[in-house]
Design a protein around this motif. Structure first.
Motif, PDB file in Angstrom:
ATOM      1  N   ASN A   1       0.862  -1.171   0.000  1.00  0.00           N
ATOM      2  CA  ASN A   1       0.000   0.000   0.000  1.00  0.00           C
ATOM      3  C   ASN A   1       0.906   1.231   0.000  1.00  0.00           C
ATOM      4  O   ASN A   1       1.465   1.609   1.022  1.00  0.00           O
ATOM      5  N   LEU A   2       1.056   1.816  -1.180  1.00  0.00           N
ATOM      6  CA  LEU A   2       1.967   2.950  -1.321  1.00  0.00           C
ATOM      7  C   LEU A   2       1.267   4.231  -0.876  1.00  0.00           C
ATOM      8  O   LEU A   2       0.229   4.608  -1.427  1.00  0.00           O
ATOM      9  N   ILE A   3       1.850   4.885   0.112  1.00  0.00           N
ATOM     10  CA  ILE A   3       1.322   6.149   0.649  1.00  0.00           C
ATOM     11  C   ILE A   3       2.285   7.257   0.265  1.00  0.00           C
ATOM     12  O   ILE A   3       3.474   7.199   0.589  1.00  0.00           O
ATOM     13  N   VAL A   4       1.770   8.246  -0.439  1.00  0.00           N
ATOM     14  CA  VAL A   4       2.597   9.360  -0.896  1.00  0.00           C
ATOM     15  C   VAL A   4       2.424  10.535   0.063  1.00  0.00           C
ATOM     16  O   VAL A   4       1.300  10.948   0.362  1.00  0.00           O
ATOM     17  N   LEU A   5       3.546  11.063   0.534  1.00  0.00           N
ATOM     18  CA  LEU A   5       3.550  12.199   1.453  1.00  0.00           C
ATOM     19  C   LEU A   5       3.955  13.459   0.713  1.00  0.00           C
ATOM     20  O   LEU A   5       4.920  13.458  -0.053  1.00  0.00           O
ATOM     21  N   ALA A   6       3.189  14.520   0.921  1.00  0.00           N
ATOM     22  CA  ALA A   6       3.507  15.820   0.314  1.00  0.00           C
ATOM     23  C   ALA A   6       3.810  16.803   1.441  1.00  0.00           C
ATOM     24  O   ALA A   6       2.920  17.132   2.229  1.00  0.00           O
ATOM     25  N   PRO A   7       5.046  17.271   1.547  1.00  0.00           N
ATOM     26  CA  PRO A   7       5.365  18.217   2.624  1.00  0.00           C
ATOM     27  C   PRO A   7       4.661  19.552   2.412  1.00  0.00           C
ATOM     28  O   PRO A   7       4.413  19.975   1.270  1.00  0.00           O
ATOM     29  N   SER A   8       4.318  20.195   3.495  1.00  0.00           N
ATOM     30  CA  SER A   8       3.634  21.487   3.431  1.00  0.00           C
ATOM     31  C   SER A   8       4.636  22.613   3.266  1.00  0.00           C
ATOM     32  O   SER A   8       5.757  22.557   3.780  1.00  0.00           O
ATOM     33  N   LYS A   9       4.212  23.627   2.533  1.00  0.00           N
ATOM     34  CA  LYS A   9       4.998  24.859   2.433  1.00  0.00           C
ATOM     35  C   LYS A   9       4.462  25.829   3.474  1.00  0.00           C
ATOM     36  O   LYS A   9       3.315  26.264   3.412  1.00  0.00           O
ATOM     37  N   LEU A  10       5.303  26.161   4.431  1.00  0.00           N
ATOM     38  CA  LEU A  10       4.856  26.958   5.575  1.00  0.00           C
ATOM     39  C   LEU A  10       4.926  28.447   5.248  1.00  0.00           C
ATOM     40  O   LEU A  10       5.969  28.967   4.831  1.00  0.00           O
ATOM     41  N   ILE A  11       3.786  29.119   5.428  1.00  0.00           N
ATOM     42  CA  ILE A  11       3.693  30.566   5.270  1.00  0.00           C
ATOM     43  C   ILE A  11       3.239  31.158   6.590  1.00  0.00           C
ATOM     44  O   ILE A  11       2.292  30.671   7.209  1.00  0.00           O
ATOM     45  N   ARG A  12       3.892  32.195   7.016  1.00  0.00           N
ATOM     46  CA  ARG A  12       3.513  32.865   8.265  1.00  0.00           C
ATOM     47  C   ARG A  12       3.400  34.368   8.004  1.00  0.00           C
ATOM     48  O   ARG A  12       4.167  34.940   7.243  1.00  0.00           O
ATOM     49  N   HIS A  13       2.409  34.992   8.656  1.00  0.00           N
ATOM     50  CA  HIS A  13       2.197  36.421   8.499  1.00  0.00           C
ATOM     51  C   HIS A  13       1.307  36.906   9.627  1.00  0.00           C
ATOM     52  O   HIS A  13       0.896  36.121  10.506  1.00  0.00           O
ATOM     53  N   CYS A  14       0.985  38.186   9.618  1.00  0.00           N
ATOM     54  CA  CYS A  14       0.110  38.792  10.623  1.00  0.00           C
ATOM     55  C   CYS A  14      -1.159  39.262   9.931  1.00  0.00           C
ATOM     56  O   CYS A  14      -1.106  39.858   8.846  1.00  0.00           O
ATOM     57  N   ASP A  15      -2.308  39.021  10.550  1.00  0.00           N
ATOM     58  CA  ASP A  15      -3.558  39.453   9.948  1.00  0.00           C
ATOM     59  C   ASP A  15      -3.835  40.915  10.275  1.00  0.00           C
ATOM     60  O   ASP A  15      -2.994  41.607  10.876  1.00  0.00           O
ATOM     61  N   LEU A  16      -5.013  41.412   9.865  1.00  0.00           N
ATOM     62  CA  LEU A  16      -5.338  42.822  10.071  1.00  0.00           C
ATOM     63  C   LEU A  16      -5.481  43.201  11.532  1.00  0.00           C
ATOM     64  O   LEU A  16      -5.407  44.385  11.881  1.00  0.00           O
ATOM     65  N   HIS A  17      -5.699  42.195  12.377  1.00  0.00           N
ATOM     66  CA  HIS A  17      -5.833  42.451  13.814  1.00  0.00           C
ATOM     67  C   HIS A  17      -4.528  42.155  14.554  1.00  0.00           C
ATOM     68  O   HIS A  17      -4.539  41.978  15.777  1.00  0.00           O
ATOM     69  N   SER A  18      -3.426  42.093  13.822  1.00  0.00           N
ATOM     70  CA  SER A  18      -2.089  41.867  14.396  1.00  0.00           C
ATOM     71  C   SER A  18      -1.986  40.517  15.104  1.00  0.00           C
ATOM     72  O   SER A  18      -1.242  40.375  16.068  1.00  0.00           O
ATOM     73  N   ARG A  19      -2.716  39.524  14.603  1.00  0.00           N
ATOM     74  CA  ARG A  19      -2.615  38.177  15.155  1.00  0.00           C
ATOM     75  C   ARG A  19      -1.691  37.337  14.282  1.00  0.00           C
ATOM     76  O   ARG A  19      -1.821  37.344  13.049  1.00  0.00           O
ATOM     77  N   PRO A  20      -0.768  36.610  14.879  1.00  0.00           N
ATOM     78  CA  PRO A  20       0.106  35.738  14.093  1.00  0.00           C
ATOM     79  C   PRO A  20      -0.704  34.636  13.402  1.00  0.00           C
ATOM     80  O   PRO A  20      -1.607  34.049  13.985  1.00  0.00           O
ATOM     81  N   VAL A  21      -0.373  34.388  12.147  1.00  0.00           N
ATOM     82  CA  VAL A  21      -1.046  33.376  11.341  1.00  0.00           C
ATOM     83  C   VAL A  21      -0.010  32.395  10.815  1.00  0.00           C
ATOM     84  O   VAL A  21       1.013  32.794  10.272  1.00  0.00           O
ATOM     85  N   CYS A  22      -0.302  31.101  10.989  1.00  0.00           N
ATOM     86  CA  CYS A  22       0.567  30.036  10.495  1.00  0.00           C
ATOM     87  C   CYS A  22      -0.241  29.215   9.495  1.00  0.00           C
ATOM     88  O   CYS A  22      -1.309  28.706   9.828  1.00  0.00           O
ATOM     89  N   GLU A  23       0.279  29.079   8.269  1.00  0.00           N
ATOM     90  CA  GLU A  23      -0.496  28.446   7.198  1.00  0.00           C
ATOM     91  C   GLU A  23       0.371  27.444   6.421  1.00  0.00           C
ATOM     92  O   GLU A  23       1.073  27.828   5.489  1.00  0.00           O
ATOM     93  N   PRO A  24       0.322  26.162   6.779  1.00  0.00           N
ATOM     94  CA  PRO A  24       1.003  25.133   5.976  1.00  0.00           C
ATOM     95  C   PRO A  24       0.175  24.816   4.730  1.00  0.00           C
ATOM     96  O   PRO A  24      -0.958  24.369   4.827  1.00  0.00           O
ATOM     97  N   LEU A  25       0.773  25.023   3.556  1.00  0.00           N
ATOM     98  CA  LEU A  25       0.046  24.893   2.292  1.00  0.00           C
ATOM     99  C   LEU A  25       0.214  23.508   1.679  1.00  0.00           C
ATOM    100  O   LEU A  25       1.321  22.959   1.639  1.00  0.00           O
ATOM    101  N   ALA A  26      -0.900  22.965   1.166  1.00  0.00           N
ATOM    102  CA  ALA A  26      -0.921  21.768   0.307  1.00  0.00           C
ATOM    103  C   ALA A  26      -0.063  20.636   0.855  1.00  0.00           C
ATOM    104  O   ALA A  26       0.851  20.154   0.193  1.00  0.00           O
TER     105      ALA A  26
END
Length: 322
Positions: free
Chosen positions: A144-169
């Motif tokens: 059973n072949l399982i393919v792993l796709a690493p996330s591309k991590l993006i971090r930024h601050c939203d309009l309310h100055s809250r830290p945002v962490c977003e691992p993509l795809a």
């Protein structure tokens, strides 16, 4: 003698402690037999899970037998149609059906029937079964072949100055943790290819927290990055933008109203006064002359008709007076 015979067939009753010990031994033996049966079944079917990261290569092996007559790889990906790779030892022939060029024999089937997958992609995920026909019997092994796709991590601050962490795809979905205590719940967005994007906003108990660290846990690799947000600069962007927009609209409307009002005043000043039209006697004469001419013509016609009528009524030999 009777006493000895009685002593021979008579046995001491089993105590509860011995009964529990016997049951414990039976339970352990049964458990061991079940494990052996599971191991035997797993070994016979050869079910294995293999994980590989996108972009890497993977090699899947077949049961090794000294006298192989036929080898067949049956591939059933989760997306797309099935494909097969086959080899016959008696004719030394290989064939492939619907398999991409990225899947092929690692070496040669007669030497090593292992399957090699180069540049693994998400589309390669699925079941791979190797069936071997040898003089010893038939053998098969399934992966059973399982393919792993690493996330591309993006971090930024939203309009309310809250830290945002977003691992993509990522595949599977990444787990997001914060160094400091966080109250928010991450949101997941599943894409068509099976990857998942995770969005996590840091919400602390205290509003004074500006620096924190985002930790992303994923089977293809872990990541951690710090995020610094500055409320003194970012928290006023939205209110200032709104106020600036409203003032701009008011200013434009005031300018338009001013120019419109100024233009109306100029129009009133430069407009010539209206004067009553002059009426000359000559106009009256010109207006009366057509009527007078018409009346005169009517009178002439009437007089002519009257004269003619009178002349017809006079006795013969008399003529009307001129």
């Amino acid at each position: 003698m009777g006493s000895s015979q009685q002593a021979g067939w008579w046995k001491k009753p089993t105590s509860p402690t011995n009964t529990r010990a016997t049951l414990e031994v039976v339970r352990k033996i049964t458990y061991t037999l079940v494990l052996l049966a599971i191991t035997a079944v797993t070994g016979a079917t050869g079910n294995n899970s293999v994980s590989v990261t996108v972009g890497n290569s993977s090699v899947l092996t077949c049961p090794s037998k000294p006298s192989v007559m036929m080898v067949t790889w049956k591939i059933s990906p989760k997306v797309g149609g099935r494909c097969t790779l086959g080899y016959r030892a008696d004719t030394n022939e290989t064939n492939r059906t619907n398999c991409s060029d990225s899947m092929n024999w690692k070496l040669t089937p007669e030497r090593d029937p292992a399957l090699e997958i180069r540049q693994v992609g998400i589309a390669h995920e699925g079941n791979y079964t190797c069936e071997v026909v040898a003089t010893e019997g038939n053998f098969h092994k399934t992966y059973n072949l399982i393919v792993l796709a690493p996330s591309k991590l993006i971090r930024h601050c939203d309009l309310h100055s809250r830290p945002v962490c977003e691992p993509l795809a990522g595949k599977p979905a990444a787990q997001v943790l914060w160094v400091l205590e966080n109250n928010s719940t991450p949101k997941e967005e599943v894409h068509d290819n099976g990857t998942v994007t995770v969005l996590s906003k840091f919400t602390a108990h205290s509003s004074n927290v500006t620096n924190t660290t985002c930790i992303v846990s994923h089977p293809a690799g872990n990541q951690s990055k710090s995020i610094a947000c500055h409320p003194s600069k970012n928290s006023f962007i939205l209110p200032v933008s709104i106020i600036t927009g409203v003032l701009s609209i008011i200013t434009v409307m005031a300018v338009i109203y001013y120019f419109k009002l100024h233009r109306d005043r100029l129009c009133h000043k430069t407009k010539a006064p209206e004067t009553a039209p002059t009426h000359s006697p000559q106009d009256d004469t010109m207006e009366v002359e057509p009527y007078t001419t018409y009346v005169q013509k009517e009178n002439v016609i009437y007089n002519s008709v009257s004269d003619l009528t009178t002349e017809q009524n006079l006795p013969q030999g008399l003529s009307p007076a001129t």
